[in-house]
Design an enzyme around this catalytic site. Structure first.
Site, PDB file in Angstrom:
ATOM      1  CG  ASP A   1      30.650  34.660  37.532  1.00 51.20           C
ATOM      2  OD1 ASP A   1      31.627  34.255  36.879  1.00 51.20           O
ATOM      3  OD2 ASP A   1      30.600  35.782  38.070  1.00 51.20           O
TER       4      ASP A   1
ATOM      5  CG  ASP B   1      36.049  36.575  40.197  1.00 51.98           C
ATOM      6  OD1 ASP B   1      36.590  36.481  41.306  1.00 51.98           O
ATOM      7  OD2 ASP B   1      36.572  36.193  39.142  1.00 51.98           O
TER       8      ASP B   1
END
Length: 357
Positions: free
Chosen positions: A23, A25
């Protein structure tokens, strides 16, 4: 999922798995700013032979723009290594409707470009009669765009969304995400979307594996997608990154640099439980001790132990390491709490210690 507790690894995770599904963010960056230790840890993992795919529910940014930002952190990243929810959403719609179907896309230019690349006809208005509508997110999204999504869905268009993240980490704090806006449209439409491209659905991880194989084939290398058992999903959110891994059959690593915190992990429902826990991406290049059940109840991990007594979770550690600040203590505590929940104990009523990790 009952009884699915943390695993251990004698080798660093970057050597135990072939492909990291990272991922962005809250894991690699927060808005424009890099997360501490992320870039160095990724580079070290790559030097150990681990491949990287960057999977993000953010639907607003072009792959090339994200790759350029990551290169600014000192990483060697190609655009095809960035899998956004816009890429997956457009491909998802293309699986449901014939080529050339009219699609209304409420979102950033990146989403609109991906719709066209998927062989669909992009339209700009409800009056154009779209047969499908995709709701995305970008900072400048307007009420009129959200209303258009609702109008199209009310008129029978197949309703898709790029992701359902309720919040998104930004430079100044936590802001409303795409999922918060999706919920507003659902209230107006009266029904759920037909599909979501982003996590917690596992389509993004599956698509990432396929795109790695496609990129290698384009280079003249015969390649099959990396087996799920050799992939590690990595994120900061239990309800998206980790749940997607569990739904799709992927092992996962949760890091504490974004949304997830010790209390939330200890109280996680089975579908939200990670395979590994680390403070940050340095945990990618470390071995992880395997928690083990204690005969008298509770769990031990490394030099730490945890148990429940008198409605309170207790942690202890040998030596000069204070248990509340030890990562192994958190691992032992999580397994202890998960075991209690699976046995029907009301873990919400248990007094939990604070962990300063």
């Amino acid at each position: 999922m009952t009884g699915a507790y943390l695993k251990g690894s004698d080798r660093p995770l970057s050597q135990a798995y072939r492909l990291a599904l990272l991922d962005l963010d809250g894991v690699v960056y927060r808005g424009k700013n890099p997360v501490e230790h992320a870039a160095d840890s990724i580079a070290q993992a790559e030097s150990s032979g681990m491949a990287m795919e960057y999977t993000t529910n953010n639907s607003s940014r072009f792959q090339s723009v994200v790759a350029e930002q990551l290169r600014g952190f000192g990483l060697n990243v190609e655009p095809w290594q960035v899998i956004t929810s816009s890429v997956v959403a457009a491909r998802m719609v293309a699986h449901h409707v014939p080529a050339g179907t009219k699609v209304l896309a409420a979102g950033a230019p990146h989403l609109r470009e991906e719709v066209a690349k998927a062989g669909l006809t992009l339209v700009d208005s409800v009056e154009d009669g779209p047969e499908a509508v995709i709701q995305g997110w970008y900072p400048e999204i307007t009420w009129n765009e959200l209303a258009a999504v609702a109008y199209a869905a009310q008129r029978g268009a197949r309703f898709f969304v790029t992701n359902r993240d309720l919040t998104i980490p930004r430079e100044l704090g936590i802001a409303p995400g795409c999922g918060s806006l999706v919920n507003a449209v659902i209230e107006a439409v009266g029904r759920q979307p037909l599909g979501s491209a982003g996590k917690p659905e596992s389509a993004m991880y599956d698509e990432a594996r396929q795109l790695v194989a496609d990129a290698q084939s384009a280079q003249g290398k015969a390649a099959e997608p990396v087996a799920k058992e050799q992939c590690l999903a990595i994120g900061d959110r239990l309800d998206t990154d980790i749940e997607a891994g569990n739904r799709g059959g992927y092992d996962s690593l949760v890091v504490l640099t974004g949304v997830a915190d010790p209390r939330g992990i200890m109280l996680a429902e089975p579908i939200l439980r990670p395979t590994y826990i680390a403070k940050d991406l340095r945990g990618l290049n470390e071995a992880h001790p395997a928690p083990a059940p204690l005969p008298e109840g509770g769990y031990a991990c490394g030099r730490a132990s945890a148990w429940i007594d008198g409605g309170e979770l207790h942690v202890a550690s040998q030596g000069d390491v204070e248990a509340p600040s030890a990562l192994d203590a958190l691992r032992a505590a999580c397994c202890t709490m998960w075991q209690a929940a699976d046995r029907g104990i009301d873990t919400g009523a248990i007094v939990l210690p604070d962990f300063d990790i």
